[in-house]
Design an enzyme around this catalytic site. Structure first.
Site, PDB file in Angstrom:
ATOM      1  N   LEU A   1       0.873  -1.170   0.000  1.00 50.02           N
ATOM      2  CA  LEU A   1       0.000   0.000   0.000  1.00 50.02           C
ATOM      3  C   LEU A   1       0.912   1.222   0.000  1.00 50.02           C
ATOM      4  CD1 LEU A   1      -2.694  -1.008   2.682  1.00 50.02           C
ATOM      5  CD2 LEU A   1      -2.937  -1.028   0.195  1.00 50.02           C
ATOM      6  N   ASP A   2       0.434   2.296  -0.620  1.00 49.09           N
ATOM      7  CA  ASP A   2       1.228   3.523  -0.623  1.00 49.09           C
ATOM      8  C   ASP A   2       1.398   4.028   0.805  1.00 49.09           C
ATOM      9  OD1 ASP A   2       1.207   3.416  -3.374  1.00 49.09           O
ATOM     10  OD2 ASP A   2      -0.521   4.762  -3.561  1.00 49.09           O
ATOM     11  N   GLN A   3       2.383   4.833   0.973  1.00 51.96           N
ATOM     12  CA  GLN A   3       2.677   5.424   2.293  1.00 51.96           C
ATOM     13  C   GLN A   3       1.448   6.101   2.876  1.00 51.96           C
ATOM     14  OE1 GLN A   3       2.660   8.875   3.985  1.00 51.96           O
ATOM     15  NE2 GLN A   3       3.230   9.294   1.863  1.00 51.96           N
TER      16      GLN A   3
ATOM     17  N   LYS B   1      -5.271   5.255  -7.597  1.00 53.66           N
ATOM     18  CA  LYS B   1      -5.053   6.687  -7.854  1.00 53.66           C
ATOM     19  C   LYS B   1      -4.973   6.949  -9.354  1.00 53.66           C
ATOM     20  CE  LYS B   1      -2.614   7.417  -3.507  1.00 53.66           C
ATOM     21  NZ  LYS B   1      -1.326   7.361  -2.859  1.00 53.66           N
TER      22      LYS B   1
END
Ligand code: URA
Length: 236
Positions: free
Chosen positions: A103-105, A189
């Site tokens: 998962l992204d930060q 995104k």
């Protein structure tokens, strides 16, 4: 299995360190101190023991759900933030638990981790097509055209085939529930941007048929039991 091996298998350090922990009298089983590293034990999954008053349950393989907070990278060697591995006990990190996909930060929510390579592979392989449900707070009000585009498929920069959501539902004016089968870099995104909007906040709610438990606080983790694993293999 002897006590030294039991501790070693659970990530309590090198064999030498584990032998030392036992010999120093720091291990208790059923409240009884056990200080012989080579004492043989009938070890079955679920066996409970204590090291320095810390209770631990023996598990052959680790399957974990973490409620990932924002501001943590999924890498062991983070570049700009803390690592999700800072949220786990050192024993789990030591025994080689890895994130099942990333998962992204700034993404929050359900992150699975395991030291079972076959499990990690099965849930990250693009062939497996495991549905993942995300909640995206978007910058502009959602409209039907955007939802339709997400389901029909949008071409992401650098890709040759369009990416389509399995489902795109509007939960609120600016709250999108998106189910995707792929796990490409910045998948959600990029899809939302390609549909003409922008993700401002992203949260993963579900993987396969397993939903992030509401009782699991941000930053907390829990073991997955057999019924959780069965749910994971199912569909939402
Ligand atoms: N898609 C994204 O864009 N980011 C994530 O962290 C997960 C899916």
């Amino acid at each position: 299995m002897d006590l030294e091996t039991l501790l070693y298998s659970q990530g309590f350090g090198s064999r030498r360190q584990c032998r030392g922990i036992v010999a120093e009298g720091r291990v208790r089983i059923d409240g009884v101190m056990r200080d012989d590293p080579h004492a043989d034990l009938p070890v079955t999954p679920g066996l409970e023991f204590e090291v320095d008053d810390h209770r631990w349950t023996y598990r052959e393989k680790a399957y974990i759900a973490l409620n990932k907070p924002a501001g943590y990278e999924c890498s062991r060697d983070p570049q700009h933030h803390l690592s999700v591995f800072h949220l786990l006990p050192p024993q789990l990190v030591e025994r080689g638990v890895q994130a099942v996909g990333r998962l992204d930060q700034d993404t929050t929510g359900l992150l699975l981790l395991s030291d079972d390579g076959a499990f990690v592979h099965a849930f990250t392989s693009p062939k497996r097509k495991v549905p993942k449900v995300y909640l995206a707070t978007v910058r502009h009000p959602l409209d039907d055209a955007q939802l339709a585009k997400l389901c029909e498929g949008v071409l992401l920069h650098g890709e040759t085939k369009p990416s389509a959501a399995l489902a795109a539902e509007q939960r609120d004016e600016r709250l999108l529930e998106l189910t995707v089968l792929e796990g490409k870099y910045h998948q959600v995104k990029r899809m939302v941007a390609a549909a003409g909007n922008r993700v401002e906040k992203l949260h993963r709610e579900r993987v396969g048929g397993y939903a992030l438990p509401v009782s699991l606080a941000e930053g907390a983790w829990r073991w997955l039991d057999e019924s959780d694993l069965a749910a994971l293999r199912g569909t939402p």
